[in-house]
Design a protein around this motif. Structure first.
Motif: not given
Length: 209
Positions: A31-35
């Motif tokens: 989760t959070g790969t957009g960061h």
């Protein structure tokens, strides 16, 4: 703006083979790969439980290559040295990091790359110098710091081929370096404090899943 296309080119055969193997020994949730997206390079700072977590964090950022600071002793043996280098690792003396090592990490981030740093030992001893080092690299490279949290086994075992463990990797919101920031000790300490808070937050986020 930094061109990150060079970090997302066709993966070496070693990385592709490792990815195929790892997909068979773990059930991975990321989760959070957009960061990790954006025009600037990132310094990823993650907790550390064993020798498997850098492999899994590297797996989580594919198809990009994750560059890792690895203890220099791993490069003393030709087999382990080749293995670590092939996975994006480069040597560091943890007790006394050289200027060349820091410059190399800064260069990778300047080019839009991802550099992984573990500021804690496998027994969770907090290493303030490592955190400050991560902040200094991001500051000099004008990159960002991304806190990450790994949940999973400390190593990969043969039994995992038959009973795949759950692996969870969480990336938190990036800590940005102000455009007008001066690369000095005071600014590095300020970024380190922000990193501490970000690491606590991503740990809480991971625990709530």
């Amino acid at each position: 703006m930094v061109n990150t296309s060079s970090t997302a080119t066709k993966l070496p055969l070693f990385i592709r083979a490792l990815r195929s193997l790892m997909s068979r020994v773990g059930k991975v949730t990321v989760t959070g790969t957009g960061h990790l997206h954006g025009p600037v390079g990132k310094v990823i700072v993650c907790n550390h439980v064993g020798w498997a977590d850098p492999l899994w964090v590297g797996y989580a950022v594919l198809p990009r290559v994750l560059h890792q600071m690895a203890k220099k002793e791993l490069f003393d043996h030709p087999v382990s040295g080749w293995f670590v280098r092939s996975g994006g690792g480069f040597p560091v003396d943890r007790g006394n990091p050289s200027t060349a090592t820091i410059k190399h990490a800064v260069s990778l981030v300047e080019q839009g790359g991802l550099v992984l740093i573990f500021p804690m030992g496998t027994r969770n001893q907090d290493n303030a110098d490592a955190k400050r080092g991560a902040a200094t690299i991001a500051l000099r490279a004008r990159g960002e710091i991304v806190p990450a949290h790994y949940q999973g086994p400390d190593r990969i075992r043969f039994a995992h081929l038959f009973r795949r463990p759950t692996i969870r990797i969480t990336f938190g919101a990036a800590v940005a370096v102000p455009l007008d920031a001066t690369a000095n000790k005071a600014t590095a300490l300020q970024l380190t404090n922000e990193l501490d808070q970000a690491m606590q937050l991503v740990s809480q986020q991971a625990a709530s899943v």
